[in-house]
Design a protein around this motif. Structure first.
Motif, PDB file in Angstrom:
ATOM      1  N   ILE A 174       0.854  -1.195   0.000  1.00  7.11           N
ATOM      2  CA  ILE A 174       0.000   0.000   0.000  1.00  7.11           C
ATOM      3  C   ILE A 174       0.887   1.241   0.000  1.00  7.11           C
ATOM      4  O   ILE A 174       2.091   1.158   0.262  1.00  7.11           O
ATOM      5  CB  ILE A 174      -0.947   0.068   1.225  1.00  7.11           C
ATOM      6  CG1 ILE A 174      -0.149   0.090   2.532  1.00  7.11           C
ATOM      7  CG2 ILE A 174      -1.958  -1.051   1.212  1.00  7.11           C
ATOM      8  CD1 ILE A 174      -0.999   0.475   3.742  1.00  7.11           C
ATOM      9  N   VAL A 175       0.262   2.367  -0.314  1.00  5.49           N
ATOM     10  CA  VAL A 175       0.943   3.655  -0.222  1.00  5.49           C
ATOM     11  C   VAL A 175       0.179   4.504   0.783  1.00  5.49           C
ATOM     12  O   VAL A 175      -1.042   4.629   0.690  1.00  5.49           O
ATOM     13  CB  VAL A 175       0.977   4.368  -1.596  1.00  5.49           C
ATOM     14  CG1 VAL A 175       1.705   5.713  -1.460  1.00  5.49           C
ATOM     15  CG2 VAL A 175       1.654   3.486  -2.639  1.00  5.49           C
ATOM     16  N   MET A 222       4.421  -2.624   3.157  1.00  5.25           N
ATOM     17  CA  MET A 222       3.720  -3.895   3.062  1.00  5.25           C
ATOM     18  C   MET A 222       3.027  -4.137   4.398  1.00  5.25           C
ATOM     19  O   MET A 222       3.671  -4.122   5.447  1.00  5.25           O
ATOM     20  CB  MET A 222       4.711  -5.040   2.803  1.00  5.25           C
ATOM     21  CG  MET A 222       5.572  -4.886   1.552  1.00  5.25           C
ATOM     22  SD  MET A 222       4.608  -5.073   0.034  1.00  5.25           S
ATOM     23  CE  MET A 222       4.207  -6.827   0.108  1.00  5.25           C
ATOM     24  N   VAL A 223       1.723  -4.338   4.328  1.00  2.00           N
ATOM     25  CA  VAL A 223       0.999  -4.594   5.574  1.00  2.00           C
ATOM     26  C   VAL A 223       0.032  -5.753   5.385  1.00  2.00           C
ATOM     27  O   VAL A 223      -0.414  -6.026   4.268  1.00  2.00           O
ATOM     28  CB  VAL A 223       0.178  -3.352   6.032  1.00  2.00           C
ATOM     29  CG1 VAL A 223       1.089  -2.195   6.367  1.00  2.00           C
ATOM     30  CG2 VAL A 223      -0.853  -2.967   4.981  1.00  2.00           C
ATOM     31  N   GLU A 224      -0.278  -6.433   6.474  1.00  2.00           N
ATOM     32  CA  GLU A 224      -1.361  -7.412   6.443  1.00  2.00           C
ATOM     33  C   GLU A 224      -2.675  -6.645   6.457  1.00  2.00           C
ATOM     34  O   GLU A 224      -2.742  -5.532   6.985  1.00  2.00           O
ATOM     35  CB  GLU A 224      -1.290  -8.325   7.670  1.00  2.00           C
ATOM     36  CG  GLU A 224      -0.085  -9.252   7.665  1.00  2.00           C
ATOM     37  CD  GLU A 224      -0.062 -10.159   8.886  1.00  2.00           C
ATOM     38  OE1 GLU A 224      -1.089 -10.255   9.582  1.00  2.00           O
ATOM     39  OE2 GLU A 224       0.988 -10.749   9.144  1.00  2.00           O
ATOM     40  N   ALA A 240      -2.836   2.724  13.170  1.00  2.00           N
ATOM     41  CA  ALA A 240      -1.954   3.027  14.306  1.00  2.00           C
ATOM     42  C   ALA A 240      -0.730   2.114  14.295  1.00  2.00           C
ATOM     43  O   ALA A 240       0.406   2.566  14.512  1.00  2.00           O
ATOM     44  CB  ALA A 240      -2.716   2.863  15.623  1.00  2.00           C
ATOM     45  N   GLU A 241      -0.944   0.835  14.015  1.00  2.00           N
ATOM     46  CA  GLU A 241       0.188  -0.107  13.982  1.00  2.00           C
ATOM     47  C   GLU A 241       1.130   0.216  12.824  1.00  2.00           C
ATOM     48  O   GLU A 241       2.350   0.133  12.966  1.00  2.00           O
ATOM     49  CB  GLU A 241      -0.339  -1.546  13.855  1.00  2.00           C
ATOM     50  CG  GLU A 241      -1.006  -2.057  15.125  1.00  2.00           C
ATOM     51  CD  GLU A 241      -1.846  -3.311  14.902  1.00  2.00           C
ATOM     52  OE1 GLU A 241      -2.232  -3.940  15.908  1.00  2.00           O
ATOM     53  OE2 GLU A 241      -2.137  -3.651  13.728  1.00  2.00           O
ATOM     54  N   ALA A 242       0.567   0.581  11.686  1.00  2.00           N
ATOM     55  CA  ALA A 242       1.412   0.903  10.532  1.00  2.00           C
ATOM     56  C   ALA A 242       2.245   2.147  10.808  1.00  2.00           C
ATOM     57  O   ALA A 242       3.429   2.206  10.466  1.00  2.00           O
ATOM     58  CB  ALA A 242       0.540   1.103   9.292  1.00  2.00           C
ATOM     59  N   LEU A 243       1.636   3.128  11.445  1.00  2.00           N
ATOM     60  CA  LEU A 243       2.370   4.363  11.745  1.00  2.00           C
ATOM     61  C   LEU A 243       3.493   4.081  12.737  1.00  2.00           C
ATOM     62  O   LEU A 243       4.622   4.521  12.562  1.00  2.00           O
ATOM     63  CB  LEU A 243       1.425   5.419  12.321  1.00  2.00           C
ATOM     64  CG  LEU A 243       0.375   5.993  11.366  1.00  2.00           C
ATOM     65  CD1 LEU A 243      -0.645   6.829  12.150  1.00  2.00           C
ATOM     66  CD2 LEU A 243       1.034   6.835  10.280  1.00  2.00           C
ATOM     67  N   ALA A 263      -5.112   0.023   7.889  1.00  2.00           N
ATOM     68  CA  ALA A 263      -4.169   0.743   7.021  1.00  2.00           C
ATOM     69  C   ALA A 263      -4.580   0.635   5.558  1.00  2.00           C
ATOM     70  O   ALA A 263      -4.450   1.597   4.802  1.00  2.00           O
ATOM     71  CB  ALA A 263      -2.759   0.189   7.220  1.00  2.00           C
ATOM     72  N   ILE A 264      -5.129  -0.541   5.182  1.00  2.00           N
ATOM     73  CA  ILE A 264      -5.457  -0.734   3.754  1.00  2.00           C
ATOM     74  C   ILE A 264      -6.682   0.059   3.327  1.00  2.00           C
ATOM     75  O   ILE A 264      -6.956   0.166   2.151  1.00  2.00           O
ATOM     76  CB  ILE A 264      -5.675  -2.225   3.406  1.00  2.00           C
ATOM     77  CG1 ILE A 264      -6.782  -2.812   4.281  1.00  2.00           C
ATOM     78  CG2 ILE A 264      -4.386  -3.020   3.556  1.00  2.00           C
ATOM     79  CD1 ILE A 264      -7.279  -4.164   3.774  1.00  2.00           C
TER      80      ILE A 264
END
Lengths: 782, 179
Positions: free
Chosen positions: B25-26, B37-39, B45-48, B85-86
């Motif tokens: 993702i962007v 890359m995220v699940e 919050a976790e991605a940040l 996040a997605i």
């Protein structure tokens, strides 16, 4: 050996500043700094310096333990007991240990008596733990742990647990392993009958029967308080990293130096090889004072995995297994003569700290109002529930709820104003002044008879008092360094858990050196620095500010000697004025701070000072801890509005009048008093841990169902702060955290009585409890 | 069970279900695009806090109640623990790190410092983001409006009175001369 250190006489300010100060002469150690004048004549102390770490906190740059990320760091997860009482038949970690990304797995539950089976005693008790490359992999691996439990009968309700046929939480030989939520004594010194431990009988004196016989009036009430959880916004968190030289730990802790000692003991390491650090710290309130099983678990996993390991509790783990304030059931009787003189106090209490002990309702009933005849018997009731630990004003907060309502009830029976009765039975002149100021600010003279409002919305005003020992940590040291470029550092392992002690240290050092607080680099929260005090029991400022000032003064004296020698003058003639050093009364012999520092022989000089005894001595000392001669007080006045149709209590206004010796940063103190009051309002009206008695599970292990006070529920709070000089130490400053919380629930309860004419003796005072008290719905304990 | 799995496989093949593995993702955060890359289950919050290292955003409850994790999606203050996040897509994310420039603080940050609207500070970044969002839509909020704007925030230290005081002071400050 018998060389008493030399002493000298000093005249120190004494009394309440707003009423006019006197001086008191004290014999002080010769290596302590000269008397510090009252705040009115000081440049930094007593002023509202901005919080030292404010910029980092408002920009998100502040680094908390949950933010620490080390290269190669693994993430831990904990498998917890689903049963409130079970024998652990077997545990097989092999599948979990072999799972993808998992680097370590270990069992963490242990038998209380070696050789005996492992018994689990509450839902959420840690059983095993794993460390894996991501939090998700760790969580997934927990499901591969094969555990066989043998469920056993259990009891979670303290009233049920007292019955003879209730399932027993402990057997007698296990008592010395029972965790303590209060004083660090062993439970094994008390008798155990079923689940009832005790009595603890520390404060009894005189002849209570004779006292009640001499009483003209007796009040007799049963008071109950609930279990409250700490709800720190930053969860319990640790990053542990074993390396060839020892163990490095980052931990969200209230006591870096204490955790170092516990880790070193547990893992058999020298103190010098264990380092504990905390930068920003997201709240503790008593629950983050120890190494804890979680601390041991993370360190063990790191040793096993040969990699750094981070363990952070989820919110439900916080709620179930990070401590709580114990419940209490207090039967309090007070007898008095018709003029109000107390003749007898009898307090029989039962409290439950779950699987822990130490749930006594404090010493407030025996200490706040002197009474020759006192009977204080406390029993701990074991239940299959998560262990309590200290929580802001432990004991006395529960005790004040009963005591201060009883005193109000006594006043009513004696046809005395509650403040007038307290003026008669409370000998403390400081408390008297606090009551006077609080009464004035809340408009006490306008107070009406109970239930005066004719409509459904009823307003009332009430007050209550706090009492808390003025604790001091003797094992406290602080270093001040002066560098050749004029820069200054203050160093200690003391941690700033949100109280602002870093600001206070900068102010104290800046005052002594004639600098601005912003010029002092504060380096704290690291056991590589001299050992500081814990941040609990309202002892931090009282313990660390005197050695901080003493160390700064010694550095200044050393600098003076350097300059005096260069100028060929007596060092005694040098003073610091407007950021420069000069000869007193000779403005021509003057040198800037930086120029003076440049004259040092070495790159930096340093002084480390320890906490001297209070100049007038202590009331009590035991190991590293001491208690100052005078307790900390505080009077809180509350105005409430009760909606008698919905049962909703709104706290409209609180006036909180407090003393903490010499205030160093009044605005930070105001922040902390507001926080204590708000935690007290939340305790009084909303919070309660609810366990399902059929399963032992907590029903509200989150922030949805466990109600915390929000901004819309907050009353207007007026903080009135006394400057109370006692001439006790180099800073003469004491703590504030606990007293700010202790009186609040009792003051609200007294105000509710004034509003509706019905006394609510049980917490929390929810709408349902109010309607039950008013007899509008059935049920309740009132 | 087997049927469910077969249906899931079909849905993945048809592009109806993302994951469960990592997805590219962007995220546009504080004015910069970040590829990561995220699940699918990864929250904003976790991605940040994780891959992007923006740890100023705090996770305290992780169930959308305490607002410690507040960030802006475009101009809207949201609980980033309750956004995947997605699903952010092309919306602009502003975190506490991006609220002000390198040199200057945002007026809300200045006011929090001046009024000591901070204790342990763990909830502070979230409170600052909500208060700054309020100020952007209402330059002169009254007490009720401030209390409403921060009513979703939990602060165990009890900074609410000083937060309200800081915001009231901001609301009554002199306006900069626009000419």
């Amino acid at each position: 050996m018998n060389d008493e250190p030399p002493r000298r006489r000093e005249q120190l300010p004494f009394g309440l500043a707003h009423l006019g100060l006197e001086t008191v002469e004290r014999d002080i150690p010769a290596d302590e700094p000269p008397a510090l004048g009252p705040n009115a004549g000081l440049r930094q102390i007593g002023k509202n310096a901005p919080r030292w770490d404010a910029r980092a906190k408002v920009t998100g740059a502040a680094r908390y333990t949950v933010d620490v990320a080390l290269p190669g760091m693994l993430h831990a997860a904990v498998l917890r007991s689903p049963w409130p009482h079970a024998r652990l038949r077997s545990i097989d970690l092999s599948r979990a240990a072999a799972a993808p990304g998992v680097h370590a797995a270990l069992g963490v539950a242990e038998p209380l008596v070696s050789g005996k089976p492992i018994v689990l005693r509450y839902v959420g008790q840690p059983v095993a733990a794993v460390a894996a490359e991501t939090p998700a992999l760790a969580q997934a691996a927990l499901q591969l742990i094969d555990v066989r439990y043998e469920p056993l009968p259990f009891v979670t309700d303290p009233d049920r647990a007292r019955q003879a046929d209730a399932p027993a939480v402990y057997q007698k030989p296990e008592l010395d392993k029972v965790p303590s939520a209060g004083l660090p004594a062993s439970a094994a010194v008390y008798p155990l009958s079923g689940n009832v431990l005790g009595p603890e009988n520390r404060n009894s004196r005189g002849d209570v029967a004779a006292g009640f016989a001499a009483a003209a009036v007796v009040v007799d009430g049963m008071y109950r308080t609930q279990v409250q959880t700490h709800c720190c916004m930053e969860p319990h968190a640790i990053v542990a990293s074993w390396h060839e030289d020892g163990l490095d730990v980052w931990m969200s802790t209230q006591f870096t130096a204490g955790v170092r000692v516990q880790l070193a003991r547990h893992f058999g390491l020298p103190l010098s090889r264990v380092r504990v650090q905390v930068q920003a710290m997201g709240g503790g309130f008593g629950s983050k004072s120890q190494m804890g099983l979680y601390g041991r678990t993370a360190a063990s996993l790191s040793r096993l995995a040969r990699a750094p390991v981070r363990l952070v509790y989820r919110r439900d783990e916080e709620q179930m297994d990070s401590g709580n304030r114990p419940s209490s059931a207090q039967h309090l009787r007070i007898g008095a003569r018709s003029d109000g003189t107390l003749t007898a106090i009898s307090l029989h209490s039962h409290g439950s700290a779950g699987i822990a002990f130490g749930a006594a309702p404090g010493g407030i009933a025996s200490a706040l109002y002197p009474c020759p005849n006192m009977e204080s018997l406390h029993y701990d009731v074991f239940t299959h529930a998560g262990p309590s630990c200290a929580m802001r004003g432990p004991g006395n907060t529960q005790g004040a709820f009963a005591l201060e309502q009883s005193i109000d009830e006594l006043a009513e029976k004696l046809a005395l104003d509650p403040v007038v009765l307290r003026d008669r039975i409370d000998p403390s002149p400081v408390h008297r002044e606090e009551r006077r100021l609080g009464a004035e600010r809340i408009g006490w003279s306008q107070r009406r008879a109970p239930a005066s409002d004719p409509g459904p919305l009823k307003r009332g005003v009430g007050m209550a008092q706090s009492l808390w020992p003025a604790n001091v940590q003797l094992n406290t040291a602080c270093e001040v360094r002066l560098w050749r470029d004029g820069s200054v550092e203050v160093l200690s392992s003391v941690q700033d858990i949100g109280t602002g002690v870093g600001t206070v240290l900068a102010q104290v050092v800046a005052e002594e050196l004639g600098l601005e607080p912003a010029a002092i680099r504060v380096r704290i929260g690291d056991t590589e620095f001299p050992s500081g005090p814990p941040s609990y029991g309202s002892r931090t400022t009282a313990s660390i500010t005197p050695p901080a000032r003493t160390a700064a003064w010694r550095v200044k004296e050393a600098l003076f000697r350097t300059i005096a020698s260069a100028w060929q003058v007596d060092a005694q003639t040098l003073i610091i004025q407007d950021g420069a050093i000069q000869v007193r009364n000779d403005p021509h012999r003057r040198i800037s701070w930086r120029e003076a520092a440049a004259a040092l022989r070495t790159d930096r000089i340093s002084a480390t000072a320890g906490r001297a005894d209070d100049y007038a001595g202590f009331r009590h000392r035991s190991g590293d801890a001491a208690i100052a001669l005078n307790d900390l007080g505080g009077a809180q006045f509350a105005e409430v509005e009760v909606d008698t149709e919905s049962g909703v209590i709104r706290v409209l206004r609180v006036v909180a009048v407090h003393d903490c010796g010499r205030p160093i940063n009044p605005r930070q103190i105001e922040s902390q008093v507001q926080g204590g009051v708000l935690m007290g309002v939340s305790y009084a009206l909303m919070e309660e841990r609810i366990l399902d008695s059929n399963t032992g599970w907590m029903l509200n292990p989150n922030f949805i169902d466990y109600k915390l006070l929000g901004a819309q529920d907050a009353p207007d709070i007026e903080v009135v702060l006394l400057e109370n000089y006692q001439g006790f130490s180099a800073s003469d400053a004491y703590g504030i955290s606990e007293p700010a919380n202790i009186a609040t629930a009792a003051a609200i309860a007294n105000a509710v009585y004034n509003a509706i004419g019905v006394r609510i003796r049980s917490l929390p005072m929810t709408p349902a409890a109010v309607l039950q008290a008013l007899g509008m719905v059935p049920g309740g304990r009132h | 069970m087997a049927n469910e799995r077969r249906n899931e496989d079909k849905a993945v093949a048809a592009g109806h279900i993302a994951g469960p593995g990592l997805l590219p993702i962007v995220l546009q955060v504080n004015g910069e695009d970040h590829d990561l890359m995220v699940e699918p289950r990864t929250t904003l919050a976790e991605a940040l806090r994780g891959p992007l290292g923006l740890t100023g955003t705090k996770i305290a409850c992780n169930h959308g109640v305490c607002s410690a994790c507040t960030v802006w999606l475009d101009d809207l203050a949201v609980a980033s623990c309750s956004v995947l996040a997605i699903e952010v897509g092309e919306r602009r994310i502003t975190t506490i790190e991006g609220l002000a420039g390198q040199e200057h603080l945002h007026p809300v940050q200045e006011a929090f410092i001046a009024h000591d609207a901070i204790q342990c500070g763990f909830c502070t970044p979230g409170l600052v983001m909500s208060c700054a969002a309020l100020l952007a839509r209402n330059p002169h909020p009254d007490r009720k409006e401030i209390e409403t704007a921060i009513s979703g925030h939990l602060c165990r230290c009890g900074t609410y009175p000083h937060v309200v005081q800081a915001m009231l002071a901001l609301g009554t400050r002199e306006e900069p001369d626009l000419e």
